[in-house]
Design a protein around this motif. Structure first.
Motif, PDB file in Angstrom:
ATOM      1  N   LEU A   1       0.831  -1.209   0.000  1.00 37.50           N
ATOM      2  CA  LEU A   1       0.000   0.000   0.000  1.00 37.50           C
ATOM      3  C   LEU A   1       0.864   1.257   0.000  1.00 37.50           C
ATOM      4  O   LEU A   1       0.588   2.210  -0.734  1.00 37.50           O
ATOM      5  CB  LEU A   1      -0.949  -0.001   1.191  1.00 37.50           C
ATOM      6  CG  LEU A   1      -2.090  -1.011   1.090  1.00 37.50           C
ATOM      7  CD1 LEU A   1      -2.845  -1.097   2.413  1.00 37.50           C
ATOM      8  CD2 LEU A   1      -3.031  -0.674  -0.052  1.00 37.50           C
ATOM      9  N   ARG A   2       1.913   1.270   0.810  1.00 40.79           N
ATOM     10  CA  ARG A   2       2.804   2.442   0.824  1.00 40.79           C
ATOM     11  C   ARG A   2       3.426   2.663  -0.553  1.00 40.79           C
ATOM     12  O   ARG A   2       3.523   3.791  -1.026  1.00 40.79           O
ATOM     13  CB  ARG A   2       3.880   2.288   1.901  1.00 40.79           C
ATOM     14  CG  ARG A   2       3.376   2.652   3.295  1.00 40.79           C
ATOM     15  CD  ARG A   2       4.520   2.807   4.285  1.00 40.79           C
ATOM     16  NE  ARG A   2       5.312   1.604   4.409  1.00 40.79           N
ATOM     17  CZ  ARG A   2       5.063   0.611   5.260  1.00 40.79           C
ATOM     18  NH1 ARG A   2       4.037   0.679   6.075  1.00 40.79           N
ATOM     19  NH2 ARG A   2       5.833  -0.450   5.302  1.00 40.79           N
TER      20      ARG A   2
ATOM     21  N   GLU B   1      -9.658  11.423  -3.088  1.00 42.48           N
ATOM     22  CA  GLU B   1      -8.625  11.108  -2.096  1.00 42.48           C
ATOM     23  C   GLU B   1      -9.036  11.633  -0.715  1.00 42.48           C
ATOM     24  O   GLU B   1      -8.854  10.961   0.297  1.00 42.48           O
ATOM     25  CB  GLU B   1      -7.281  11.714  -2.515  1.00 42.48           C
ATOM     26  CG  GLU B   1      -6.728  11.139  -3.797  1.00 42.48           C
ATOM     27  CD  GLU B   1      -5.634  10.117  -3.597  1.00 42.48           C
ATOM     28  OE1 GLU B   1      -5.069  10.038  -2.500  1.00 42.48           O
ATOM     29  OE2 GLU B   1      -5.357   9.393  -4.570  1.00 42.48           O
ATOM     30  N   ARG B   2      -9.602  12.841  -0.684  1.00 47.43           N
ATOM     31  CA  ARG B   2     -10.020  13.440   0.587  1.00 47.43           C
ATOM     32  C   ARG B   2     -11.170  12.663   1.216  1.00 47.43           C
ATOM     33  O   ARG B   2     -11.144  12.335   2.386  1.00 47.43           O
ATOM     34  CB  ARG B   2     -10.417  14.906   0.371  1.00 47.43           C
ATOM     35  CG  ARG B   2     -11.146  15.566   1.538  1.00 47.43           C
ATOM     36  CD  ARG B   2     -10.470  15.456   2.888  1.00 47.43           C
ATOM     37  NE  ARG B   2      -9.233  16.180   2.945  1.00 47.43           N
ATOM     38  CZ  ARG B   2      -8.293  15.942   3.879  1.00 47.43           C
ATOM     39  NH1 ARG B   2      -8.453  15.042   4.810  1.00 47.43           N
ATOM     40  NH2 ARG B   2      -7.169  16.620   3.861  1.00 47.43           N
ATOM     41  N   VAL B   3     -12.210  12.360   0.431  1.00 42.11           N
ATOM     42  CA  VAL B   3     -13.389  11.714   1.013  1.00 42.11           C
ATOM     43  C   VAL B   3     -13.042  10.322   1.541  1.00 42.11           C
ATOM     44  O   VAL B   3     -13.515   9.919   2.606  1.00 42.11           O
ATOM     45  CB  VAL B   3     -14.587  11.686   0.036  1.00 42.11           C
ATOM     46  CG1 VAL B   3     -14.444  10.621  -1.044  1.00 42.11           C
ATOM     47  CG2 VAL B   3     -15.892  11.488   0.803  1.00 42.11           C
ATOM     48  N   TRP B   4     -12.178   9.594   0.830  1.00 44.45           N
ATOM     49  CA  TRP B   4     -11.809   8.265   1.329  1.00 44.45           C
ATOM     50  C   TRP B   4     -10.986   8.365   2.605  1.00 44.45           C
ATOM     51  O   TRP B   4     -11.207   7.607   3.550  1.00 44.45           O
ATOM     52  CB  TRP B   4     -11.093   7.454   0.246  1.00 44.45           C
ATOM     53  CG  TRP B   4     -12.063   6.909  -0.738  1.00 44.45           C
ATOM     54  CD1 TRP B   4     -12.210   7.247  -2.050  1.00 44.45           C
ATOM     55  CD2 TRP B   4     -13.084   5.917  -0.484  1.00 44.45           C
ATOM     56  NE1 TRP B   4     -13.229   6.545  -2.610  1.00 44.45           N
ATOM     57  CE2 TRP B   4     -13.789   5.705  -1.677  1.00 44.45           C
ATOM     58  CE3 TRP B   4     -13.458   5.190   0.641  1.00 44.45           C
ATOM     59  CZ2 TRP B   4     -14.843   4.810  -1.783  1.00 44.45           C
ATOM     60  CZ3 TRP B   4     -14.510   4.289   0.543  1.00 44.45           C
ATOM     61  CH2 TRP B   4     -15.190   4.108  -0.662  1.00 44.45           C
ATOM     62  N   LEU B   5     -10.042   9.308   2.646  1.00 43.73           N
ATOM     63  CA  LEU B   5      -9.262   9.473   3.868  1.00 43.73           C
ATOM     64  C   LEU B   5     -10.177   9.846   5.031  1.00 43.73           C
ATOM     65  O   LEU B   5     -10.037   9.317   6.135  1.00 43.73           O
ATOM     66  CB  LEU B   5      -8.166  10.530   3.673  1.00 43.73           C
ATOM     67  CG  LEU B   5      -7.301  10.803   4.899  1.00 43.73           C
ATOM     68  CD1 LEU B   5      -6.558   9.545   5.353  1.00 43.73           C
ATOM     69  CD2 LEU B   5      -6.318  11.932   4.593  1.00 43.73           C
TER      70      LEU B   5
ATOM     71  N   ASP C   1      -0.504   9.116   4.854  1.00 46.33           N
ATOM     72  CA  ASP C   1       0.696   8.377   5.254  1.00 46.33           C
ATOM     73  C   ASP C   1       0.784   8.265   6.769  1.00 46.33           C
ATOM     74  O   ASP C   1       1.142   7.212   7.301  1.00 46.33           O
ATOM     75  CB  ASP C   1       1.951   9.031   4.686  1.00 46.33           C
ATOM     76  CG  ASP C   1       2.054   8.900   3.173  1.00 46.33           C
ATOM     77  OD1 ASP C   1       1.288   8.108   2.580  1.00 46.33           O
ATOM     78  OD2 ASP C   1       2.897   9.607   2.581  1.00 46.33           O
ATOM     79  N   GLN C   2       0.435   9.335   7.462  1.00 43.69           N
ATOM     80  CA  GLN C   2       0.432   9.306   8.921  1.00 43.69           C
ATOM     81  C   GLN C   2      -0.604   8.296   9.427  1.00 43.69           C
ATOM     82  O   GLN C   2      -0.330   7.522  10.338  1.00 43.69           O
ATOM     83  CB  GLN C   2       0.135  10.700   9.466  1.00 43.69           C
ATOM     84  CG  GLN C   2       0.223  10.798  10.966  1.00 43.69           C
ATOM     85  CD  GLN C   2       0.005  12.235  11.443  1.00 43.69           C
ATOM     86  OE1 GLN C   2      -0.456  13.100  10.703  1.00 43.69           O
ATOM     87  NE2 GLN C   2       0.347  12.479  12.690  1.00 43.69           N
ATOM     88  N   TYR C   3      -1.788   8.287   8.843  1.00 41.43           N
ATOM     89  CA  TYR C   3      -2.835   7.338   9.234  1.00 41.43           C
ATOM     90  C   TYR C   3      -2.380   5.904   8.972  1.00 41.43           C
ATOM     91  O   TYR C   3      -2.532   5.026   9.833  1.00 41.43           O
ATOM     92  CB  TYR C   3      -4.128   7.638   8.477  1.00 41.43           C
ATOM     93  CG  TYR C   3      -5.165   6.566   8.652  1.00 41.43           C
ATOM     94  CD1 TYR C   3      -5.791   6.361   9.882  1.00 41.43           C
ATOM     95  CD2 TYR C   3      -5.519   5.740   7.601  1.00 41.43           C
ATOM     96  CE1 TYR C   3      -6.738   5.358  10.046  1.00 41.43           C
ATOM     97  CE2 TYR C   3      -6.465   4.749   7.754  1.00 41.43           C
ATOM     98  CZ  TYR C   3      -7.070   4.557   8.980  1.00 41.43           C
ATOM     99  OH  TYR C   3      -8.000   3.569   9.148  1.00 41.43           O
TER     100      TYR C   3
END
Length: 162
Positions: free
Chosen positions: A16-17, A64-68, A103-105
């Motif tokens: 994933l990374r 990307e925002r909504v999924w995060l 990335d932090q999550y």
């Protein structure tokens, strides 16, 4: 290895990374090209993607925002549906911010947590349940799909491709 095991769990954080690093790099490549375009080029209508380069780039960023937001339990996932007035610079800044938060999550999750079932509603109010790791793979595939559309639009406006 179990054959019914999900790809996200089978490959885990490292995969994933790597996929997200590629997505971030590919987004940056498109942003660089789009930054040199005129508003007329960014807003030229196409029968693909979200209809224009600007709208499709906005959709990539908004997704990307909504999924995060869903993964992290944000109480009201944010999804900007209209690209009116947004600049490529703003989208670039948002994509970088989202990548840093994501990335932090991801660093907080253990491999087994990638199988955690997330219940969420789409923009039409329909409820879905999927493993977080599978949703992360989906976001990477989603980015590939829409970046290909943007590349095709860029060809049509005569942009120098990355």
């Amino acid at each position: 290895m179990k054959t019914n095991e999900s790809p996200a769990r089978r490959y885990g954080h490292a995969t994933l990374r790597e996929l997200f690093r590629y997505n971030d790099w590919a987004h940056a490549q498109l942003v660089e090209v789009c930054s040199a375009l005129s508003d007329a080029q960014l807003d030229r209508t196409f029968e693909m993607g979200m209809g224009t380069i600007r709208a499709t780039m906005n959709h990539i960023c908004a997704a990307e925002r909504v999924w995060l937001d869903r993964w992290t339990g944000h109480p009201a996932p944010r999804f900007r549906t209209h690209a009116d007035g947004i600049t490529i610079t703003q989208l670039a800044d948002e994509l970088r911010q989202i990548a840093a938060e994501r990335d932090q999550y991801l660093q907080t999750l253990a491999n087994h947590e990638l199988e955690h079932i997330l219940t969420y509603r789409n923009s039409r109010g329909q409820e879905f349940r999927n493993p977080i790791g599978g949703l992360m793979l989906h976001v990477c595939a989603h980015g590939v799909h829409h970046r290909a559309q943007v590349l095709n639009m860029l060809r049509h406006v005569g942009a120098a491709l990355p």
